[in-house]
Design an enzyme around this catalytic site. Structure first.
Site, mmCIF file in Angstrom:
data_model
loop_
_atom_site.group_PDB
_atom_site.id
_atom_site.type_symbol
_atom_site.label_atom_id
_atom_site.label_comp_id
_atom_site.label_asym_id
_atom_site.label_seq_id
_atom_site.Cartn_x
_atom_site.Cartn_y
_atom_site.Cartn_z
ATOM 1 N N HIS A 166 0.819 -1.210 0.000
ATOM 2 C CA HIS A 166 0.000 0.000 0.000
ATOM 3 C C HIS A 166 0.855 1.263 0.000
ATOM 4 O O HIS A 166 0.362 2.345 0.262
ATOM 5 C CB HIS A 166 -0.941 0.018 1.213
ATOM 6 C CG HIS A 166 -2.047 -0.958 1.079
ATOM 7 N ND1 HIS A 166 -2.185 -2.048 1.901
ATOM 8 C CD2 HIS A 166 -3.063 -1.036 0.195
ATOM 9 C CE1 HIS A 166 -3.250 -2.740 1.535
ATOM 10 N NE2 HIS A 166 -3.794 -2.151 0.507
ATOM 11 N N CYS A 213 5.612 14.170 -6.783
ATOM 12 C CA CYS A 213 4.841 15.026 -7.673
ATOM 13 C C CYS A 213 4.095 14.144 -8.671
ATOM 14 O O CYS A 213 4.685 13.245 -9.272
ATOM 15 C CB CYS A 213 5.771 15.982 -8.415
ATOM 16 S SG CYS A 213 4.910 17.005 -9.637
ATOM 17 N N CYS A 264 5.763 15.543 -12.484
ATOM 18 C CA CYS A 264 7.150 15.295 -12.915
ATOM 19 C C CYS A 264 7.822 14.150 -12.180
ATOM 20 O O CYS A 264 8.899 13.713 -12.575
ATOM 21 C CB CYS A 264 7.981 16.570 -12.786
ATOM 22 S SG CYS A 264 8.417 17.025 -11.084
ATOM 23 N N CYS A 284 4.559 21.002 -6.082
ATOM 24 C CA CYS A 284 5.935 20.677 -6.464
ATOM 25 C C CYS A 284 6.755 21.951 -6.648
ATOM 26 O O CYS A 284 6.339 22.880 -7.350
ATOM 27 C CB CYS A 284 5.919 19.871 -7.755
ATOM 28 S SG CYS A 284 7.561 19.449 -8.389
ATOM 29 N N SER A 342 -6.125 -5.311 10.517
ATOM 30 C CA SER A 342 -6.831 -5.352 9.239
ATOM 31 C C SER A 342 -8.143 -6.104 9.376
ATOM 32 O O SER A 342 -8.215 -7.128 10.056
ATOM 33 C CB SER A 342 -5.970 -6.041 8.178
ATOM 34 O OG SER A 342 -6.704 -6.207 6.978
ATOM 35 N N SER A 343 -9.158 -5.620 8.692
ATOM 36 C CA SER A 343 -10.437 -6.323 8.652
ATOM 37 C C SER A 343 -10.377 -7.504 7.696
ATOM 38 O O SER A 343 -11.264 -8.346 7.689
ATOM 39 C CB SER A 343 -11.547 -5.370 8.200
ATOM 40 O OG SER A 343 -11.310 -4.966 6.856
ATOM 41 N N GLY A 376 -12.575 -6.399 15.981
ATOM 42 C CA GLY A 376 -13.649 -6.728 15.047
ATOM 43 C C GLY A 376 -13.420 -8.045 14.342
ATOM 44 O O GLY A 376 -12.325 -8.598 14.332
#
Length: 139
Positions: free
Chosen positions: A9, A17, A20, A41, A82-83, A109
């Site tokens: 990720h 930028c 560029c 930038c 993480s789910s 969860g």
């Protein structure tokens, strides 16, 4: 102690930028913000964004392929915070399980892999990981 981290990720450590491709470390990005709060930038005036994958963007193919190869060979896949609901990363536990490895899940969860997990911790991630480290400490 991580020797090889695959950032499927991306990473907040740098920003680039979008025009560029110029890049800055995190500690230098603050100076790029204009009066409207937009990072611009200093080379081409293009927009600057963190080097993370945002919703709607594709994951880097090479990083994902490497993560899949490692998951398929893993004896234990530790899934933290993480789910396990957003694919393709959410499919990594299945690769480990299919090859005979085990999965440990540390997150608040429910996840789709709770019943298949060898270890399932549902408390605060920081506290739970500290407890695991303390339990593994030979001292």
């Amino acid at each position: 102690g991580t020797e090889r981290l695959i950032e499927v990720h991306g990473s907040i450590d740098t920003s680039s930028c979008t025009s560029c491709g110029a890049s800055w470390p995190l500690q230098e990005v603050e100076e790029l913000f204009d009066d409207d709060g937009v990072a611009v930038c200093s080379d081409c005036a293009g927009l600057v964004k963190p080097d993370v994958v945002l919703f709607g963007e594709l994951l880097p193919a090479a990083a994902m392929a490497e993560a899949e190869q490692l998951a398929a060979r893993a004896e234990l896949l530790l899934c933290v915070g993480s789910s396990l609901e957003v694919y393709p990363v959410a499919g990594l536990p299945e690769l480990t399980l299919a090859s005979g490895g085990r999965v440990a899940i540390v997150t608040k969860g429910e996840t789709p892999y709770d019943d298949a997990a060898a270890v399932r911790m549902d408390g605060d991630v920081v506290d739970d990981l500290a407890a695991v480290v303390a339990a593994l400490d030979p001292a």
